[in-house]
Design a protein around this motif. Structure first.
Motif, PDB file in Angstrom:
ATOM      1  N   LEU A 190      51.690 116.474  21.641  1.00  0.00           N
ATOM      2  CA  LEU A 190      51.400 117.053  22.958  1.00  0.00           C
ATOM      3  C   LEU A 190      50.055 117.770  22.947  1.00  0.00           C
ATOM      4  N   PHE A 191      49.789 118.496  21.871  1.00  0.00           N
ATOM      5  CA  PHE A 191      48.522 119.204  21.709  1.00  0.00           C
ATOM      6  C   PHE A 191      47.361 118.211  21.694  1.00  0.00           C
ATOM      7  N   VAL A 192      47.503 117.153  20.907  1.00  0.00           N
ATOM      8  CA  VAL A 192      46.462 116.115  20.816  1.00  0.00           C
ATOM      9  C   VAL A 192      46.247 115.453  22.171  1.00  0.00           C
ATOM     10  N   PHE A 193      47.312 115.141  22.872  1.00  0.00           N
ATOM     11  CA  PHE A 193      47.222 114.479  24.176  1.00  0.00           C
ATOM     12  C   PHE A 193      46.420 115.329  25.166  1.00  0.00           C
ATOM     13  N   CYS A 194      46.540 116.644  25.051  1.00  0.00           N
ATOM     14  CA  CYS A 194      45.887 117.529  26.011  1.00  0.00           C
ATOM     15  C   CYS A 194      44.413 117.780  25.702  1.00  0.00           C
ATOM     16  N   VAL A 195      44.027 117.774  24.406  1.00  0.00           N
ATOM     17  CA  VAL A 195      42.673 118.234  24.080  1.00  0.00           C
ATOM     18  C   VAL A 195      41.775 117.180  23.437  1.00  0.00           C
ATOM     19  N   TYR A 196      42.304 116.084  22.909  1.00  0.00           N
ATOM     20  CA  TYR A 196      41.441 115.095  22.259  1.00  0.00           C
ATOM     21  C   TYR A 196      40.571 114.366  23.286  1.00  0.00           C
TER      22      TYR A 196
END
Length: 505
Positions: A190-196
């Motif tokens: 979820l973190f990667v999906f939001c900031v990558y």
């Protein structure tokens, strides 16, 4: 693709605050891999008891993850070319999530080995993907902004793993650690999906084929060879030192298969990991120091955990707490180095300093290993070894790839992480073999010193059990102290070579 990385400003979706979050997300993605291996190593005894596995059988669980991780590193660039590194990371985290759930549902060695292979295939390439992405989306002047969060994620999450593993296993059982890893993989996704960023891809050449047209025979050869190689290295501790031919047969056979597969790769016009792109004295010197660090890391982790529980009599929870506290010292030192390390002149002397600190820690621990040693005496020694991390690892990471062109960086970094997996297993196997042989010799001498004096009255079963436990405990202490003394001398030699060499400076 330009010869140099594009500046972060070229990605309009990355605000200044989001760059900081991106660095942390890159570190957390890598941390998913590191946490998995740390928890597995810390909880080996309890997991093995939970699935009723012998030490020989359980090795397949450990090496299934490492072998699959090697295959994942080989495939990283080619899959990222089709999906982008953002897509590859999300796919890897999803596969790792499934592997964690399968691990929690396992009830025997075969099921857990298969689950860990799935988990390793998903998580094993995340380190390469994260570090390559940093190289692609940031210029050298901008990378420290990403590396601060990256170091926090890659060292902070594994630092918490020993204490968390011990606490969870004592309170809820061994399956819970896989459920926690699944939760970590889901939250990181979820973190990667939001900031990558969406657009970063590996450098592409016109004749690069897609994933479907890959040479899958080579993939299978390297996968099989890697599994045999790492399993043979890890199995070293199961044999006596006199069985040298039998000990060497498996890793040599695995190495031969891997070498044959790389010969096939070399003939490809644009291989997914091209041996032609791996060159330069600086790069190979850095690889040597990477491998030394990984080997010593596997040896140190195995030895310290073993001696704390079996030699010093610490509980599982105390061992986990001490390992976590010492690892947090490495986290603080790593962040400080990223912030201030560019101002330190003379890289070679600091590389030597790191191995000098490691030698001092090994020697101090070797000379302090006595029955009843308190936590207050062992923790400063472990902290000394941990805070050497910036000089023994981060400095090497900074210097190794300075001459590597951007288009070659994915190849070079994937190969580095393959060697890391092999060296970790080699260190673990070396420590196990040394301790097994050393404990046997020490136990023989201890028994010989006790039995000549005889006993006034025949001992009962309880007295014999107590005496046997005491002898076993002393044997662990003697064997560990001898090995740590040798490690100290070896580290001093490595420090001397670091001052002499001219390629990492």
């Amino acid at each position: 693709m330009p010869a140099d990385a594009a500046p972060l400003q070229a990605l309009p979706e990355l605000s200044r605050a989001r760059v900081q979050w991106l660095g942390l997300a890159l570190g957390c993605a890598t941390g998913v891999d590191f946490v998995a291996t740390s928890m597995l190593a810390t909880g080996t005894l309890h997991i093995r008891a939970g699935i009723y596995a012998t030490p020989d059988d359980f090795l397949w669980c450990l090496t299934a993850y490492a072998g699959a991780a090697i295959v994942a590193n080989l495939l990283t660039r080619r899959i990222a070319d089709d999906l982008s590194y953002r897509g590859y990371t999300l796919l890897g985290l999803a596969i790792a999530f499934v592997g964690c759930l399968l691990g929690a549902a396992s009830s025997n060695v075969a099921e857990l080995s298969a689950a860990l292979a799935v988990q390793g295939l998903g998580a094993g390439g995340l380190f390469s993907a994260s570090r390559v992405l940093i190289q692609l989306i940031a210029t050298p002047a901008e990378r420290p902004r990403l590396l601060i969060g990256f170091v926090i994620g890659t060292t902070g999450l594994p630092a918490l793993a020993p204490w968390l593993t011990a606490t969870l296993m004592l309170d809820t059982g061994w399956r819970m650690i896989f459920l926690v890893q699944a939760l970590l993989a889901a939250l990181t996704a979820l973190f990667v999906f939001c900031v990558y960023p969406h657009r970063a891809r590996p450098p592409r050449t016109p004749d690069l084929d897609d994933v479907a047209s890959m040479d899958w025979l080579t993939v299978l050869l390297i996968g099989a060879g890697a599994l045999v190689l790492v399993h043979g290295l890890a199995s070293l501790r199961l044999y006596a030192t006199g069985d040298s031919l039998r000990v060497a047969a498996a890793p040599l056979a695995g190495l031969a298969i891997v070498v044959f597969a790389f010969i096939r790769l070399r003939r490809a016009p644009d291989a997914w990991l091209s041996p032609r792109r791996l060159n330069g004295r600086r790069y190979f010197t850095g690889l040597a120091y990477y491998s030394i660090f990984a080997c010593l890391s596997g040896l140190w982790t195995f030895t310290v955990s073993n001696v704390m529980q079996l030699g010093l009599g610490f509980t599982f929870e105390t061992t986990g707490m001490v390992l976590t506290l010492s690892a947090l010292g490495g986290l603080v030192a790593g962040v400080a180095f990223v912030l201030l390390g560019a101002r330190l002149p003379g890289a070679r002397r600091y590389l030597a300093l790191g191995y000098g600190m490691t030698a001092a820690a090994a020697w101090l621990l070797a000379t302090r290993l006595t029955d009843g040693l308190p936590v207050s005496a062992i923790l400063p020694v472990l902290l000394l070894q941990s805070v050497a991390l910036p000089f023994t690892l981060i400095l090497v990471a900074k210097l190794t790839f300075m001459d590597t062109p951007l288009e070659d960086f994915p190849h070079a970094y994937q190969f580095k992480n393959i060697l890391r997996q092999v060296a970790l297993m080699a260190g673990t196997g070396l420590a196990g073999q040394w301790l097994q042989a050393g404990e046997a010799v020490a136990r023989t001498h201890l028994i010989a010193r006790v039995t000549p004096y005889g006993l006034a009255t025949p001992p009962d079963a309880a007295a014999l059990a107590t005496l046997s436990q005491l002898i076993d405990q002393q044997a662990v202490l003697v064997a560990s102290a001898n090995m740590l003394a040798v490690v100290a001398v070896v580290c001093l030699g490595i420090a001397a070579v670091a001052v002499w060499q001219r390629w990492l400076r």
